[in-house]
Write a protein that holds these residues in place. Structure first.
Motif, short mmCIF file in Angstrom:
data_model
loop_
_atom_site.label_atom_id
_atom_site.label_comp_id
_atom_site.label_asym_id
_atom_site.label_seq_id
_atom_site.Cartn_x
_atom_site.Cartn_y
_atom_site.Cartn_z
N ASN A 207 24.51 -13.03 -14.64
CA ASN A 207 24.39 -12.90 -13.18
C ASN A 207 23.44 -13.94 -12.62
O ASN A 207 23.72 -14.58 -11.59
CB ASN A 207 23.92 -11.50 -12.80
CG ASN A 207 25.05 -10.50 -12.78
OD1 ASN A 207 26.22 -10.86 -12.83
ND2 ASN A 207 24.72 -9.22 -12.69
N HIS A 208 22.29 -14.12 -13.28
CA HIS A 208 21.32 -15.12 -12.82
C HIS A 208 21.91 -16.52 -12.92
O HIS A 208 21.69 -17.36 -12.03
CB HIS A 208 20.04 -15.04 -13.65
CG HIS A 208 19.07 -14.02 -13.17
ND1 HIS A 208 18.36 -14.17 -11.99
CD2 HIS A 208 18.67 -12.84 -13.69
CE1 HIS A 208 17.57 -13.12 -11.81
NE2 HIS A 208 17.74 -12.30 -12.82
N LEU A 209 22.68 -16.79 -13.97
CA LEU A 209 23.26 -18.12 -14.15
C LEU A 209 24.29 -18.42 -13.06
O LEU A 209 24.38 -19.56 -12.59
CB LEU A 209 23.90 -18.24 -15.53
CG LEU A 209 22.94 -18.17 -16.72
CD1 LEU A 209 23.68 -18.40 -18.03
CD2 LEU A 209 21.80 -19.18 -16.57
N GLU A 210 25.04 -17.42 -12.64
CA GLU A 210 26.00 -17.62 -11.55
C GLU A 210 25.29 -18.03 -10.26
O GLU A 210 25.76 -18.91 -9.53
CB GLU A 210 26.81 -16.34 -11.32
CG GLU A 210 27.88 -16.09 -12.37
CD GLU A 210 28.74 -14.87 -12.03
OE1 GLU A 210 28.74 -14.45 -10.85
OE2 GLU A 210 29.39 -14.35 -12.95
N VAL A 211 24.16 -17.39 -9.99
CA VAL A 211 23.37 -17.72 -8.80
C VAL A 211 22.86 -19.16 -8.89
O VAL A 211 22.94 -19.94 -7.94
CB VAL A 211 22.20 -16.74 -8.62
CG1 VAL A 211 21.26 -17.20 -7.50
CG2 VAL A 211 22.72 -15.34 -8.32
N LEU A 212 22.34 -19.52 -10.06
CA LEU A 212 21.78 -20.86 -10.25
C LEU A 212 22.85 -21.94 -10.10
O LEU A 212 22.62 -22.99 -9.48
CB LEU A 212 21.12 -20.97 -11.62
CG LEU A 212 19.81 -20.19 -11.80
CD1 LEU A 212 19.40 -20.15 -13.26
CD2 LEU A 212 18.70 -20.81 -10.96
N VAL A 213 24.04 -21.69 -10.65
CA VAL A 213 25.12 -22.67 -10.57
C VAL A 213 25.58 -22.85 -9.12
O VAL A 213 25.83 -23.98 -8.68
CB VAL A 213 26.31 -22.24 -11.47
CG1 VAL A 213 27.56 -23.03 -11.13
CG2 VAL A 213 25.95 -22.43 -12.94
N THR A 214 25.66 -21.76 -8.38
CA THR A 214 26.05 -21.84 -6.96
C THR A 214 25.04 -22.66 -6.18
O THR A 214 25.41 -23.52 -5.37
CB THR A 214 26.17 -20.43 -6.35
OG1 THR A 214 27.19 -19.71 -7.05
CG2 THR A 214 26.53 -20.51 -4.87
N HIS A 215 23.77 -22.41 -6.43
CA HIS A 215 22.72 -23.16 -5.73
C HIS A 215 22.74 -24.63 -6.13
O HIS A 215 22.47 -25.51 -5.29
CB HIS A 215 21.35 -22.55 -6.03
CG HIS A 215 21.01 -21.38 -5.16
ND1 HIS A 215 20.47 -21.52 -3.91
CD2 HIS A 215 21.16 -20.04 -5.35
CE1 HIS A 215 20.28 -20.34 -3.36
NE2 HIS A 215 20.70 -19.42 -4.21
N THR B 207 29.65 -27.19 -15.68
CA THR B 207 29.36 -26.01 -14.87
C THR B 207 28.10 -26.26 -14.07
O THR B 207 28.00 -25.90 -12.89
CB THR B 207 29.14 -24.78 -15.78
OG1 THR B 207 30.29 -24.61 -16.59
CG2 THR B 207 28.89 -23.53 -14.96
N SER B 208 27.12 -26.86 -14.71
CA SER B 208 25.81 -27.08 -14.12
C SER B 208 25.72 -28.52 -13.61
O SER B 208 25.42 -29.44 -14.36
CB SER B 208 24.73 -26.80 -15.16
OG SER B 208 23.46 -26.80 -14.59
N HIS C 36 16.06 -27.68 -5.97
CA HIS C 36 17.05 -26.63 -6.22
C HIS C 36 16.36 -25.30 -6.52
O HIS C 36 15.20 -25.26 -6.91
CB HIS C 36 18.03 -27.03 -7.33
CG HIS C 36 17.45 -27.16 -8.70
ND1 HIS C 36 17.24 -26.09 -9.53
CD2 HIS C 36 17.07 -28.24 -9.42
CE1 HIS C 36 16.76 -26.50 -10.68
NE2 HIS C 36 16.63 -27.81 -10.64
N TYR C 37 17.12 -24.25 -6.33
CA TYR C 37 16.61 -22.90 -6.52
C TYR C 37 16.18 -22.71 -7.97
O TYR C 37 16.92 -23.02 -8.90
CB TYR C 37 17.69 -21.88 -6.16
CG TYR C 37 17.36 -20.46 -6.52
CD1 TYR C 37 16.46 -19.73 -5.76
CD2 TYR C 37 17.97 -19.84 -7.61
CE1 TYR C 37 16.16 -18.42 -6.08
CE2 TYR C 37 17.67 -18.52 -7.94
CZ TYR C 37 16.76 -17.82 -7.17
OH TYR C 37 16.46 -16.52 -7.50
#
Length: 268
Positions: free
Chosen positions: A88-96, A128-129, A166-167
């Protein structure tokens, strides 16, 4: 028996796919490797690493953390890559990360550099990143610069005219997230932080290991961080921080390695 515990793939800002990394590591005679992409475990998922029997693969990740004046990266080893909270945290980081690149493209356009966001995504391919190196490649492709180093110096370094932060999670958040995912938080390349007081503060915060062996560390730094690790009963790790960039040492896997005995201590 040798190992390399700091390797990036095309899932983040490395130039080789996970399969190409595996092939090169085997050809180099490595016994263990760790895939430690920035803010993603997709390289490990693509590799289906638990099915690989030709070499030992340590599941890992590298996080950038939020400190106002110093760059602090934390590696996570032996993580459960399917951990719900971690993913879940990784999804947020990738979006940011993607939103950040959009903002940087807008800044570049205002500065007179005609760069298209969709082209940056094409250059990133399966990553992805997405990060600044992909943006730098787009600028080089357009003929604005001849190498990545110049792009960063002129535009993309912290406080540069096109830079956008970045976040990031705080060091404590990252350390706890790695631990809750069953992993071991290790401070990456402490010599690059530039302040050993921060290193000691991070140890007090819950870091369990130090990346003592890194291409940028001098012999003096290696000895210093070995002593700090011993004094605080921390694990000792190391790796090449491999990105497969032709002008960045090392240019091939197997050139910068550590003893596999350190991996066995990590596994215990």
């Amino acid at each position: 028996m040798t190992a390399d515990l700091h390797i990036h793939t095309t899932a983040s800002d490395g130039h080789l796919s996970p399969q190409e990394i595996l092939k090169q590591a085997i050809e180099a005679g490595l016994s263990y490797i760790a895939i430690t992409d920035h803010d993603t475990v997709d390289g490990l998922l693509e590799l289906n690493y638990t099915k690989v029997t030709t070499i030992g693969i340590i599941p890992g990740i590298e996080f950038s953390t939020d400190l106002p004046t110093n760059e602090v990266h934390i590696l996570g080893y032996q993580i459960d890559i399917n951990n719900f909270e971690l993913r879940n945290h990784l999804e947020v980081l990738v979006t940011h990360r993607r939103n950040r690149i959009k903002e940087m493209v807008e800044k570049l356009n205002h500065l007179g550099y005609n760069i298209d966001y969709l082209r940056v995504l094409e250059i990133a391919q399966q990553a992805t990143s997405i990060g600044r190196p992909h943006l730098a490649k787009a600028l080089i492709e357009k003929g604005y610069f001849s190498n990545v180093s110049d792009v960063f110096t002129r535009l993309l370094d912290k406080n540069g005219p096109a830079y956008v932060p970045h976040y990031k999670l705080t060091p404590l958040q990252v350390i706890n997230l790695i631990k809750r995912a069953g992993g071991i938080p290790v401070l990456a390349h402490p010599g690059l932080i530039g302040d050993d007081n921060i290193v000691r503060d991070l140890i007090a915060t819950g870091i369990l290991g130090l990346e003592v062996y890194h291409p940028t560390h001098t012999e003096f730094q290696v000895e210093k961080y070995l002593n700090i690790a011993t004094d605080h009963q921390l694990l000792v790790t190391g790796g090449s921080d491999f990105h497969a960039v032709p002008t960045r040492f090392p240019e091939k896997l197997g050139v910068f390695t550590i003893s596999a005995s350190l991996v066995k201590k990590l596994q215990k």
